[in-house]
Motif scaffolding. Sequence first.
Motif, PDB file in Angstrom:
ATOM      1  N   LEU A 104      -0.680  -2.521  -0.240  1.00 38.83           N
ATOM      2  CA  LEU A 104      -0.308  -1.431   0.055  1.00 38.83           C
ATOM      3  C   LEU A 104       1.315  -1.131   0.329  1.00 38.83           C
ATOM      4  O   LEU A 104       2.068  -0.257  -0.011  1.00 38.83           O
ATOM      5  CB  LEU A 104      -0.920  -0.617   1.044  1.00 38.83           C
ATOM      6  CG  LEU A 104      -2.481  -0.314   0.917  1.00 38.83           C
ATOM      7  CD1 LEU A 104      -3.031   0.302   2.135  1.00 38.83           C
ATOM      8  CD2 LEU A 104      -2.624   0.541  -0.376  1.00 38.83           C
ATOM      9  N   ASP A 105       1.680  -2.209   1.020  1.00 35.32           N
ATOM     10  CA  ASP A 105       3.342  -2.407   1.568  1.00 35.32           C
ATOM     11  C   ASP A 105       4.082  -2.540  -0.120  1.00 35.32           C
ATOM     12  O   ASP A 105       4.926  -1.773  -0.144  1.00 35.32           O
ATOM     13  CB  ASP A 105       3.624  -3.481   2.220  1.00 35.32           C
ATOM     14  CG  ASP A 105       3.099  -4.649   1.774  1.00 35.32           C
ATOM     15  OD1 ASP A 105       2.159  -4.761   0.838  1.00 35.32           O
ATOM     16  OD2 ASP A 105       3.213  -5.868   2.272  1.00 35.32           O
ATOM     17  N   LYS A 108       3.659   1.189  -1.737  1.00 37.94           N
ATOM     18  CA  LYS A 108       4.711   2.260  -1.180  1.00 37.94           C
ATOM     19  C   LYS A 108       6.065   2.133  -1.695  1.00 37.94           C
ATOM     20  O   LYS A 108       6.652   3.076  -2.052  1.00 37.94           O
ATOM     21  CB  LYS A 108       4.523   2.126   0.306  1.00 37.94           C
ATOM     22  CG  LYS A 108       3.153   2.725   0.894  1.00 37.94           C
ATOM     23  CD  LYS A 108       3.235   2.686   2.391  1.00 37.94           C
ATOM     24  CE  LYS A 108       1.877   3.030   2.998  1.00 37.94           C
ATOM     25  NZ  LYS A 108       1.497   2.821   4.263  1.00 37.94           N
ATOM     26  N   GLU A 109       6.606   0.708  -1.655  1.00 38.77           N
ATOM     27  CA  GLU A 109       8.016   0.527  -2.126  1.00 38.77           C
ATOM     28  C   GLU A 109       8.057   0.755  -3.469  1.00 38.77           C
ATOM     29  O   GLU A 109       9.098   1.328  -3.984  1.00 38.77           O
ATOM     30  CB  GLU A 109       8.384  -0.940  -1.576  1.00 38.77           C
ATOM     31  CG  GLU A 109       9.873  -1.239  -2.049  1.00 38.77           C
ATOM     32  CD  GLU A 109      10.895  -0.334  -1.178  1.00 38.77           C
ATOM     33  OE1 GLU A 109      11.820  -0.218  -1.891  1.00 38.77           O
ATOM     34  OE2 GLU A 109      10.451   0.206  -0.276  1.00 38.77           O
ATOM     35  N   LYS A 112       8.300   4.328  -4.119  1.00 37.36           N
ATOM     36  CA  LYS A 112       9.421   5.027  -3.578  1.00 37.36           C
ATOM     37  C   LYS A 112      10.592   4.521  -4.611  1.00 37.36           C
ATOM     38  O   LYS A 112      11.396   5.678  -4.814  1.00 37.36           O
ATOM     39  CB  LYS A 112       9.972   4.160  -2.306  1.00 37.36           C
ATOM     40  CG  LYS A 112      11.283   4.663  -1.805  1.00 37.36           C
ATOM     41  CD  LYS A 112      11.226   3.940  -0.500  1.00 37.36           C
ATOM     42  CE  LYS A 112      12.689   4.141   0.161  1.00 37.36           C
ATOM     43  NZ  LYS A 112      13.111   3.396   1.489  1.00 37.36           N
TER      44      LYS A 112
END
Length: 233
Positions: A104-105, A108-109, A112
């Motif tokens: 998930l990290d 998300k990036e 973004k």
Amino acid sequence: MREQKRREARSWAQQLLYNFLRVIARIVAVAFYRIRVFGRENWPDEGGALVCSNHQGFLDPPLVGLCCDRQLSYLAKKSLFKFPLKGFIEYLNAIPVNRAGTGLDGLKETLKRLRSGELVLIFPEGTRSENGEFGQVKPGFIAVARKGKAPIVPVTFDGSFQAWPKWQLLPSIGVVHVMIGKPITTEEIAQMTDDELQSALQTRMDEMFQEVRYSRARSMNPRVHTTDKTQFA
């Protein structure tokens, strides 16, 4: 004000390094891999896009990057973000992904960067090829494209496997051809189901891979005149 100046200086230095390495990569690719690139006009001039490429070997991320005049962001294993590589690959826009966790990290990036108008490279097959063939596209790219509201740019190449497969310690000299395909637009993505989108990308990349493999075969053996490109599969 000082912090802003530091960020601007870092951004300028990052762009300079990225552009310098891209020039070096292009020189190496021409000199040692007789690289040919088709479809450069299909790169989006602006805005975010999810770049989906086949995955043959270690050369693949810089191989795709040197073909594009815009900077690319890359997904990279989180284990690589350690000294001495950490600072270097961060400068090259790498996004850490923890394959052992939820990821998930990294997601998300990635979202973004897509939403901020950047190009992000992923390999939808999920891993490097065992034999140089183009495999099955996995559905993970679908949620990223939909949530990131980004078009999909398909890229295929042939010759990277022969130059540096995953079990070979050092690269070999070879011939590499690359093809950038027409994007699947956000409008087209919105009109497709997940299964249809996965099938559309699979079909488009299959066709492109046959084209670029045929092109590479012709460059290595001018006697190849057949129009049946499937024989090079």
